[in-house]
Structure formats: C-alpha cells, structure tokens
Design a protein around this motif. Structure first.
Motif, short mmCIF file in Angstrom:
data_model
loop_
_atom_site.label_atom_id
_atom_site.label_comp_id
_atom_site.label_asym_id
_atom_site.label_seq_id
_atom_site.Cartn_x
_atom_site.Cartn_y
_atom_site.Cartn_z
N LEU A 13 0.81 -1.22 0.00
CA LEU A 13 0.00 0.00 0.00
C LEU A 13 0.85 1.27 0.00
CD1 LEU A 13 -2.67 -1.02 2.67
CD2 LEU A 13 -2.91 -1.11 0.17
N LEU B 276 -8.50 3.76 -0.57
CA LEU B 276 -8.35 2.31 -0.70
C LEU B 276 -9.06 1.77 -1.94
CD1 LEU B 276 -8.86 1.13 3.00
CD2 LEU B 276 -6.73 1.18 1.71
N VAL C 168 -6.66 1.47 -4.92
CA VAL C 168 -5.48 0.61 -4.86
C VAL C 168 -5.59 -0.48 -5.92
CG1 VAL C 168 -4.18 -1.03 -3.46
CG2 VAL C 168 -5.09 1.05 -2.42
N TYR D 90 -8.53 -3.98 1.37
CA TYR D 90 -7.69 -3.63 0.22
C TYR D 90 -7.33 -4.84 -0.64
CZ TYR D 90 -3.80 -5.32 3.14
OH TYR D 90 -2.96 -6.09 3.93
#
Length: 218
Positions: free
Chosen positions: A79, A87, A90, A152
């Motif tokens: 991350l 998030l 991502v 995530y």
C-alpha cells in the motif's frame, strides 16, 4: 472495491472508517508496519533462544508467528506506493491476491492457534503475566489486524487452495517432523488435530472475508 462487495460475502467485520485511518494515512500505516517489524523481531528472538538446533533454512517454516507477521508486513507494504489515495483506488492483481490471502490465513491461524495451544497447556502457562496473558493478547491482535486485509485485497480459488496446501504442509512439518513452535508440554494428538482444523478454518474464514478477484482479471 466497495461496489464489488457483491462478489464477496457481505459487510466488513471491521468498519471501513478504521481501515481508512490505518491504511490511507502515512503516519498510521508506517507505525503499523514498524509495530509489525518489532513484533516479528521479538518473536524471532524467542524462537532462536528456545530452539537453537533448528537449521537456519527451516526458520521461515519453524517460526510460525514471526512468519505470519512477515507476510502481513509484506501485504501492508504493497500500500505504500498509494499513500494519499483512497483504498478504492489501490490496484489489484492476481499475484497480490495470493500474497494477501496467504498473509490473512497465516495471521488468523497463528493468532487462534496460540489461544488454543496455551489453554490446552493451561497449567504450564497460567498465571504468568507474560507467558499466558501477554502472549494471548498479542496473538489475538493478529486476528484483529487481519480484519484490515479485506479492505484492500481480494482472493481467488487458486489463492485459497494454495494457502490451504501451504498451511497443511506446514502442519506436516511441525507435527510430522517435530518442528512445532516451542511449547512447555508435548502437543499430542489433541493439539495436532486442532492445528489442522485451524488451517482449514483459517482458509474458510479467508474465503468468507475476502471479496473474490474475477477470474478474467490480470
């Protein structure tokens, strides 16, 4: 990713706002990584001191709890390039699905294994403040930290099967060849069976917690 929860199994167990705080902010994510690294080093020291005759090549397989923290640290480190972004932005990929899935399975398994192991050998550990309460509290923290992963990550059938094969293979090494974590008692058939059940259960839990990565995605 929120819009794709229909491919998973329901709501997050850990509220999204907490995940955003720990994973989207630079200071909180860096502190979380540092805590993991320190805890991993403390765990490695414990394993080294209690089993100096284990080959260095087997340490990643023998030191189960530090291995779980190492995998989670790698998972969280993915991350870092996206700090400051949501998030939901991502990137996700099949290799990352494998990493995140295995990290989650190891955290869940080793967190719960410690609670089971210390209570099966209750008289050998209780009431020592650190040997019982301290170790249990820190390892329950594994499970709590694992609840960040679904925010995530996603998983695939292949990732889940790989995690199951690795977990069961690790159980074979531990109890078939005597490389189980240091204990103050002989594990016997009860802990062995419980460990195998935890391996299966951790994979089932990961399947339930993690949204699915579409098979046609890279």
């Amino acid at each position: 990713m929120d819009s794709e929860r229909a491919t998973g199994t329901g709501d997050y167990l850990l509220p999204r706002r907490y995940a955003r705080y720990y994973l989207e902010n630079t200071p909180s994510l860096v502190w979380l990584l540092l805590v993991n690294v320190v805890a991993m080093l403390v765990g490695v020291r414990y394993y080294v001191e209690t089993m100096p005759d284990v080959s260095t090549f087997l340490w990643p397989l023998y030191a189960d709890s530090p291995a779980a923290l190492f995998l989670m640290t790698l998972s969280l480190a993915t991350l870092l390039p996206f700090l400051g972004r949501s998030l939901d932005e991502v990137p996700l990929s099949r290799p990352l699905a494998y990493l995140h899935t295995i990290a989650l399975v190891w955290l869940l398994k080793m967190g719960l294994w410690t609670v089971v192991a210390l209570n099966l050998g209750f008289d050998a550990y209780f009431p020592a403040p650190w040997a019982y309460f301290g170790i249990i509290v820190t390892h329950v923290g594994f499970v709590a930290e694992g609840l960040l992963v679904p925010h995530y990550a996603r998983t695939t059938r292949g990732a889940l099967l790989t995690a199951l094969a690795l977990a069961l293979g690790n159980d074979l090494l531990d109890y078939g060849f005597g490389y189980y974590p240091p204990l103050r008692y002989d594990p016997g058939i009860t802990l062995t069976a419980a460990t195998v059940a935890l391996s299966v259960g951790a994979v089932v839990a990961a399947s339930w917690l993690l949204p699915r990565h579409a098979e046609n995605e890279v």
